[in-house]
Design a protein around this motif. Structure first.
Motif, PDB file in Angstrom:
ATOM      1  N   GLU A 132      41.041  30.935  29.237  1.00 41.39           N
ATOM      2  CA  GLU A 132      40.106  29.816  29.247  1.00 41.39           C
ATOM      3  C   GLU A 132      38.808  30.138  29.987  1.00 41.39           C
ATOM      4  OE1 GLU A 132      40.552  26.993  27.595  1.00 41.39           O
ATOM      5  OE2 GLU A 132      42.499  27.736  26.866  1.00 41.39           O
ATOM      6  N   LYS A 133      38.912  30.858  31.107  1.00 39.31           N
ATOM      7  CA  LYS A 133      37.758  31.023  31.989  1.00 39.31           C
ATOM      8  C   LYS A 133      37.092  32.390  31.893  1.00 39.31           C
ATOM      9  CE  LYS A 133      37.897  26.919  33.762  1.00 39.31           C
ATOM     10  NZ  LYS A 133      36.785  25.972  33.542  1.00 39.31           N
ATOM     11  N   ARG A 134      37.684  33.299  31.150  1.00 39.94           N
ATOM     12  CA  ARG A 134      37.060  34.599  30.979  1.00 39.94           C
ATOM     13  C   ARG A 134      36.752  34.866  29.494  1.00 39.94           C
ATOM     14  NH1 ARG A 134      36.195  33.588  35.375  1.00 39.94           N
ATOM     15  NH2 ARG A 134      36.628  34.749  37.291  1.00 39.94           N
ATOM     16  N   ILE A 135      37.767  35.061  28.683  1.00 37.68           N
ATOM     17  CA  ILE A 135      37.532  35.431  27.287  1.00 37.68           C
ATOM     18  C   ILE A 135      36.807  34.329  26.517  1.00 37.68           C
ATOM     19  CG2 ILE A 135      38.649  35.921  25.073  1.00 37.68           C
ATOM     20  CD1 ILE A 135      38.645  38.318  26.884  1.00 37.68           C
ATOM     21  N   ASP A 154      42.964  47.585  28.262  1.00 34.96           N
ATOM     22  CA  ASP A 154      42.060  47.339  27.132  1.00 34.96           C
ATOM     23  C   ASP A 154      41.514  45.915  27.144  1.00 34.96           C
ATOM     24  OD1 ASP A 154      42.168  49.876  26.030  1.00 34.96           O
ATOM     25  OD2 ASP A 154      43.770  49.387  24.610  1.00 34.96           O
ATOM     26  N   VAL A 155      42.400  44.950  27.342  1.00 36.97           N
ATOM     27  CA  VAL A 155      41.985  43.542  27.268  1.00 36.97           C
ATOM     28  C   VAL A 155      41.042  43.187  28.413  1.00 36.97           C
ATOM     29  CG1 VAL A 155      42.823  41.171  27.460  1.00 36.97           C
ATOM     30  CG2 VAL A 155      44.001  42.783  25.959  1.00 36.97           C
ATOM     31  N   TYR A 156      41.343  43.657  29.608  1.00 38.93           N
ATOM     32  CA  TYR A 156      40.443  43.370  30.732  1.00 38.93           C
ATOM     33  C   TYR A 156      39.112  44.101  30.565  1.00 38.93           C
ATOM     34  CZ  TYR A 156      44.629  41.443  32.936  1.00 38.93           C
ATOM     35  OH  TYR A 156      45.741  40.704  33.219  1.00 38.93           O
ATOM     36  N   GLN A 157      39.147  45.319  30.044  1.00 34.95           N
ATOM     37  CA  GLN A 157      37.897  46.026  29.787  1.00 34.95           C
ATOM     38  C   GLN A 157      37.076  45.316  28.723  1.00 34.95           C
ATOM     39  OE1 GLN A 157      38.810  50.165  29.009  1.00 34.95           O
ATOM     40  NE2 GLN A 157      39.025  50.637  31.185  1.00 34.95           N
ATOM     41  N   LEU A 158      37.738  44.698  27.759  1.00 36.90           N
ATOM     42  CA  LEU A 158      37.014  43.931  26.751  1.00 36.90           C
ATOM     43  C   LEU A 158      36.158  42.860  27.402  1.00 36.90           C
ATOM     44  CD1 LEU A 158      36.412  43.024  23.823  1.00 36.90           C
ATOM     45  CD2 LEU A 158      38.473  41.591  23.968  1.00 36.90           C
ATOM     46  N   TYR A 159      36.713  42.160  28.376  1.00 39.29           N
ATOM     47  CA  TYR A 159      35.929  41.124  29.042  1.00 39.29           C
ATOM     48  C   TYR A 159      34.683  41.710  29.696  1.00 39.29           C
ATOM     49  CZ  TYR A 159      34.244  37.834  32.450  1.00 39.29           C
ATOM     50  OH  TYR A 159      33.413  37.030  33.187  1.00 39.29           O
ATOM     51  N   LEU A 188      33.133  44.419  28.965  1.00 39.19           N
ATOM     52  CA  LEU A 188      32.219  44.883  27.922  1.00 39.19           C
ATOM     53  C   LEU A 188      31.460  43.709  27.300  1.00 39.19           C
ATOM     54  CD1 LEU A 188      34.575  47.520  26.305  1.00 39.19           C
ATOM     55  CD2 LEU A 188      32.376  48.022  27.406  1.00 39.19           C
ATOM     56  N   LEU A 189      32.125  42.582  27.115  1.00 33.76           N
ATOM     57  CA  LEU A 189      31.436  41.391  26.603  1.00 33.76           C
ATOM     58  C   LEU A 189      30.347  40.933  27.569  1.00 33.76           C
ATOM     59  CD1 LEU A 189      34.500  39.380  25.233  1.00 33.76           C
ATOM     60  CD2 LEU A 189      32.737  40.516  23.869  1.00 33.76           C
ATOM     61  N   VAL A 190      30.634  40.996  28.869  1.00 31.88           N
ATOM     62  CA  VAL A 190      29.617  40.674  29.876  1.00 31.88           C
ATOM     63  C   VAL A 190      28.425  41.623  29.744  1.00 31.88           C
ATOM     64  CG1 VAL A 190      29.112  40.657  32.352  1.00 31.88           C
ATOM     65  CG2 VAL A 190      31.224  39.619  31.506  1.00 31.88           C
ATOM     66  N   HIS A 191      28.705  42.901  29.515  1.00 30.34           N
ATOM     67  CA  HIS A 191      27.621  43.872  29.386  1.00 30.34           C
ATOM     68  C   HIS A 191      26.811  43.678  28.114  1.00 30.34           C
ATOM     69  CE1 HIS A 191      29.326  45.771  32.889  1.00 30.34           C
ATOM     70  NE2 HIS A 191      28.352  46.665  32.883  1.00 30.34           N
ATOM     71  N   VAL A 192      27.459  43.231  27.051  1.00 32.77           N
ATOM     72  CA  VAL A 192      26.700  42.870  25.845  1.00 32.77           C
ATOM     73  C   VAL A 192      25.750  41.723  26.164  1.00 32.77           C
ATOM     74  CG1 VAL A 192      26.849  41.919  23.512  1.00 32.77           C
ATOM     75  CG2 VAL A 192      28.449  43.700  24.236  1.00 32.77           C
ATOM     76  N   MET A 193      26.240  40.744  26.921  1.00 28.96           N
ATOM     77  CA  MET A 193      25.409  39.604  27.302  1.00 28.96           C
ATOM     78  C   MET A 193      24.222  40.051  28.150  1.00 28.96           C
ATOM     79  SD  MET A 193      25.372  36.312  26.845  1.00 28.96           S
ATOM     80  CE  MET A 193      24.317  34.987  27.450  1.00 28.96           C
ATOM     81  N   MET A 194      24.448  40.987  29.063  1.00 30.66           N
ATOM     82  CA  MET A 194      23.410  41.397  29.994  1.00 30.66           C
ATOM     83  C   MET A 194      22.477  42.460  29.425  1.00 30.66           C
ATOM     84  SD  MET A 194      25.532  41.543  33.609  1.00 30.66           S
ATOM     85  CE  MET A 194      24.103  42.143  34.521  1.00 30.66           C
ATOM     86  N   PHE A 195      23.057  43.421  28.672  1.00 27.30           N
ATOM     87  CA  PHE A 195      22.290  44.620  28.323  1.00 27.30           C
ATOM     88  C   PHE A 195      22.134  44.867  26.822  1.00 27.30           C
ATOM     89  CE2 PHE A 195      24.452  45.588  32.440  1.00 27.30           C
ATOM     90  CZ  PHE A 195      23.318  45.515  33.238  1.00 27.30           C
ATOM     91  N   GLY A 196      22.901  44.146  25.997  1.00 25.06           N
ATOM     92  CA  GLY A 196      22.657  44.243  24.572  1.00 25.06           C
ATOM     93  C   GLY A 196      23.618  45.125  23.791  1.00 25.06           C
TER      94      GLY A 196
END
Length: 270
Positions: free
Chosen positions: A132-135, A239-244, A246-254
């Motif tokens: 709920e609070k991360r993914i 893998d699943v925690y790294q996905l989170y 990586l999603l943050v990095h997409v938000m920040m860096f593209g």
């Protein structure tokens, strides 16, 4: 520098579009780290200070807070430079943090990872909290920013529905740094590790391990010590925690992080 008349030298260490970090020197040759907020959320530094206090109260080594306000956070400077291979000392500090327990998963207050908002709240279940609070929160942020394809949204939904197959429910909530890449621990002149820039909360220790392995790698000599005390995470949990992250990095860096996101989504979200 208004309010810092005692400073005899100021050296900018880093700057991004929301914060500046400087190394200050006083007349006695003592060093300080000054972090200043110049855009973004006005409570980010206060939340970071709270995170440092949580680690400090658990006996984890962090730079002492000297002063703080909405505009700045002043701590002692750890003058040992970037992390080297003081691996056993680092692993011992990580074990100390990950053995510190709480009653609930999550945290009562919200905070930030980098400049990305990270809502919290307290939960009885880590899997529910992480879903709920991360993914799902990160999915919504990326959707609002038009940074997810329709296929990625479907895969994220599928992955979130089967989280209980991919990560284990921890026996108890453990204190996490929350943003433990290799740039967020440093050593002093005696080789003692200090954790910096945390967004701490309570959850699964594998969450921190996943970040370490994603950006920097766990120092090999300390990995055995850590596994003996805490245990080794499953490959799917990493893998699943790294996905989170990586999603943050997409938000920040593209888009440069999109291929890594797709690799995990294609593995678990089809």
């Amino acid at each position: 520098m208004n309010g810092f008349e005692w400073v005899v030298q100021s050296e900018r260490v880093s700057k991004n579009d929301w914060q500046t970090v400087s190394k200050l020197t006083d007349q006695f040759g003592h060093f300080y780290c000054l972090k200043q907020q110049h855009s973004g959320p006005t409570d980010a530094l206060a939340k970071e200070a709270n995170s440092l206090r949580r680690l400090d109260e658990a006996g984890v080594r962090v730079p002492p807070i000297i002063d703080e306000s909405e505009e700045f956070l002043l701590t002692a400077w750890v003058d040992g430079g970037q992390a080297t291979l003081q691996s056993e000392a680092f692993a011992s500090e990580l074990v100390k943090m990950h053995l510190h327990e709480a009653n609930d998963f999550g945290l009562k207050e919200d905070h930030y990872i980098g400049r990305v908002e990270q809502p919290n709240g307290t939960y009885d279940s880590w899997i529910c909290f992480f879903r709920e609070k991360r993914i799902l929160v990160q999915k919504q942020l990326l959707m609002r920013a038009n940074k997810l394809s329709e296929k990625q949204i479907i895969q994220l939904n599928r992955l979130s529905d089967r989280l209980s197959d991919l990560i284990e429910e921890p026996a108890s909530p453990r204190l996490l740094n929350g943003d433990l890449w290799s740039g967020n621990w440093v050593y002093d002149g005696e080789g003692l590790p200090y954790l910096i820039d945390p967004c701490s909360f309570y959850g699964d220790p594998a969450y921190d391990v996943a970040m370490i392995q994603l950006f920097g790698g766990f120092p090999e000599d300390g990995w055995g010590l850590y596994k003996e005390a805490i245990g080794a995470p499953s490959a799917s949990a990493i893998d699943v925690y790294q996905l989170y992250f990586l999603l943050v990095h997409v938000m920040m860096f593209g888009e440069m992080y999109v291929p890594a996101v797709n690799r995990i989504l294609n593995k678990y979200g089809n």
